[in-house]
Design an enzyme around this catalytic site. Sequence first.
Site, PDB file in Angstrom:
ATOM      1  N   ASP A 288      88.732  65.146  73.206  1.00 37.73           N
ATOM      2  CA  ASP A 288      89.048  64.860  74.599  1.00 37.73           C
ATOM      3  C   ASP A 288      90.544  64.583  74.777  1.00 37.73           C
ATOM      4  OD1 ASP A 288      88.172  64.265  77.284  1.00 37.73           O
ATOM      5  OD2 ASP A 288      88.724  62.182  76.805  1.00 37.73           O
TER       6      ASP A 288
ATOM      7  N   LYS B 142      93.634  66.413  77.020  1.00 35.12           N
ATOM      8  CA  LYS B 142      94.512  65.716  77.966  1.00 35.12           C
ATOM      9  C   LYS B 142      95.987  65.959  77.662  1.00 35.12           C
ATOM     10  CE  LYS B 142      91.128  62.183  79.163  1.00 35.12           C
ATOM     11  NZ  LYS B 142      90.557  60.901  78.743  1.00 35.12           N
TER      12      LYS B 142
END
Length: 821
Positions: free
Chosen positions: A686, A690
């Site tokens: 994740d 980002k």
Amino acid sequence: MKILKFGGSSVATAERIQGVVEILKSYKKKRRKFAVVVSALGRMTGVTGTTDLIIEMTELAQKGDERYLDLLKEFKSRHKVAARTLLQDKKRLSVVESDLKGSFKEMANLLKGVFLVKDVSKRTMDYLLSFGERNSAYLLANALTDKGLKAEYLDARKVVTTNDDFGAAKVDFENTTKNIKNYFKKKTAVQVITGFIGATDEGITTTLGRGGSDYTCAIFAAALDAKEIEIWTDVDGVMTADPRKVPAAFSIDKMTYSEAMEMTHFGAKVIHPPTIQPALHKKIPIRIKNTFNPDFPGTLVGEESSTDDSPIKGVTSVSQVALITLQGSGMIGVKGTAARLFNALAAKEINIILITQGSSEYSITFAIAPSDARRAVSAIKTEFKYEIQERLIETPKAETKLSAIAIIGENMRSRPGISGEVFHALGVNGVNIVAIAQGSSEFNISAIVSKEDEVKALNAVHEAFFLSDTKTLHLFIVGVGLIGGTLIEQIKNQAAYLKEKRGLEIRIVGLSNSKKMLFDEKGIDLNNWKNKLDQKGEKMSISRFVDTMKSLNLRNSIFLDNTANKDIPNQYEEILDASISVITPNKIATSSAYKDYVNLKGLARKRGVRFMYETNVGAGLPVIKTLSDLINSGDEILKIEGVLSGSLSYIFNSFVADKPFSDVVKAAQSLGYTEPDPREDLSGADVRRKILILARETGLAMESKDVKVENILPKPCVTAKTVSQFFKALEKADPHFNDLLDKAAKKNGVLRFIAKLEDGKASVSLQVVDENHPFYSLSGSDNMIVFTTARYNARPLVVRGPGAGAEVTAAGVFAEIISLG
Ligand code: ADP
Ligand code: ASP
Ligand code: MG
């Protein structure tokens, strides 16, 4: 003397006629002198107006269809019921009933004739139509007398003389004026006059064109030098747009004859266009009033316009037009082509709605009614036979399924940039302009758009000019889980405030979860939306959701994807291409292939809409916005460091001496800070997305694989088949993590899982930071992003706060919605 005209909707039923009687009684009380013109009993919701009813029954009869008799029955019954309800005086009622009966019989005979010969002439049609106005005026005259106001029925055919253009006869003003003057000389009772109809010299019945009762009113007013014309209808006067198409339209207090002329010629049906001419000629003011709201002043059409600041008075449309283009090399520099074209059309009595000529002289485009299109094309082919044969001019074709919209106002003349505003409003809403024209009067700018876009175009332009401090957003929400559901609650709670203080109205028009979808063009009622979606929703399919959203074609549409679904982002391209903005916390689109990311951003720019995803990084924290502000203001980004995962932030912030690492992870899991399988967080996948998104925002053409992510989990943890097996493996790895922590402590540091972008390279790794580093003091599940730039160098710019959670993420999405408004 005033002439009052009551339109069909003002006399649709006995109750409404009663309302008219009350208005007239109050006029009488004030000792005003007046005459009344009346239309046929008009339409109401679910009920056809009698003029249309007569047309329909005649058409049926003409086709030999016996169902015309049913319509005739309906026609009779409407009048009979009205007579019985209105008239108390028994004797009068019986006279009226017998007169009505006589007229019904005559109609029945005529229709029978039409039915038998299966043919109807325009002349017979006009005669049949005259029964509408004759019966209504006769009823009203009797109702007034019944209520003590002495009134007389006046069949306009006695005085209004016309030529024999049945269906749209031209008035012989000289004779008509003389007749009316003479007729009124000896009259003391209130005259109740049939609108819409007249007669030729020989006494043959004609009509003045649909909506023609307004015209009758103006003809009588001009002949009698009336002080004022009052047109009573079903809306609060002339409005800034047709309220049936633009719900936000509002009433105009004053407008000039010219403005009224332009508006009515361009579709504002509230006044029949020819009405203005006789009034203007005699400078008689026209007041438009609402029978349903008689105390409201309505609109005054006269020599003055209202003094407000708006450059335009109204937005109107002609719903159906056909466009014909005459073009060809043979037109360049050839004098008289336009004159020949328009003469040929005039000879066929074809009315031209709008003309544009390319400055190259290579083409002339004009709009006409679709019903004239065939005759127009054939007239042109005849006129330019030689040129077409020699290929100097292309064979003309009519394009249909188009609408013309126009903005009108005298103040436009003195204001530059108006057309720019129109085109902007249409452009950002994805309305394609087929042709444009500015009237030579300079107070009409018109645009031809596709028929499908008519209502959207009207609303968008209306909003741009009249509601510059208010705006309606239409939301289409996919995903009503934690984030979506919270967002809806936030919108619900904030709606009143936004409307009042920010002039922003947010309507949720489409709503869906994975099973059901629900639409309501007027906005879904947000009380109890969950049940409504479950009970009234249809089966969800993302492609149908998008199709419905596109076909609703509402201005300021926004698509919200509140899911983490992998397939929904596949729709973004189609959505943006339809000029609909996309707002989403879903990271799939922004972190997939670079070319897709660039494509979506470029498409949004091209269509003048927005693709917004601030919540992709740091939830509601202003991370992407801050970054783009820095770049746009000319700063240079030297380094971005971030703790970008709430889960990993929590885990490493709570990992202190004496605590086994596996316990910390377990606690984080049970508090809901991690995914059900914490490896999804610990793998750094994740965070990779980002930092990739941030890198792309700085302008780097980076792919996911270019981000170096350190694997912090020992192999058995990675390969464990189940979550519980993973935890077992993690327990075994506790000494390894303790060792890392000890080493950090020796350097007076702590462990932080940090994403970094520097020198065009992105990486994610577990690092030791000492007390001088901003990350040292992080606590809880906060995110922190540190921008080191040319300007923020010695002391970098820090954004810190909760970077996860439904409440803050939904708030971030909400903020983007508002920024679009
Ligand atoms: P009547 O039966 O009273 O003659 P019409 O139906 O002919 O009434 O005209 C009134 C209607 O005109 C309104 O109900 C409205 O829908 C329509 N209309 C179109 N444009 C406008 C506008 N700019 N302002 C007000 N009404 C308009
Ligand atoms: N009754 C006619 C019509 O419906 C005339 C009018 O209402 O003005 O067109
Ligand atoms: Mg009308």
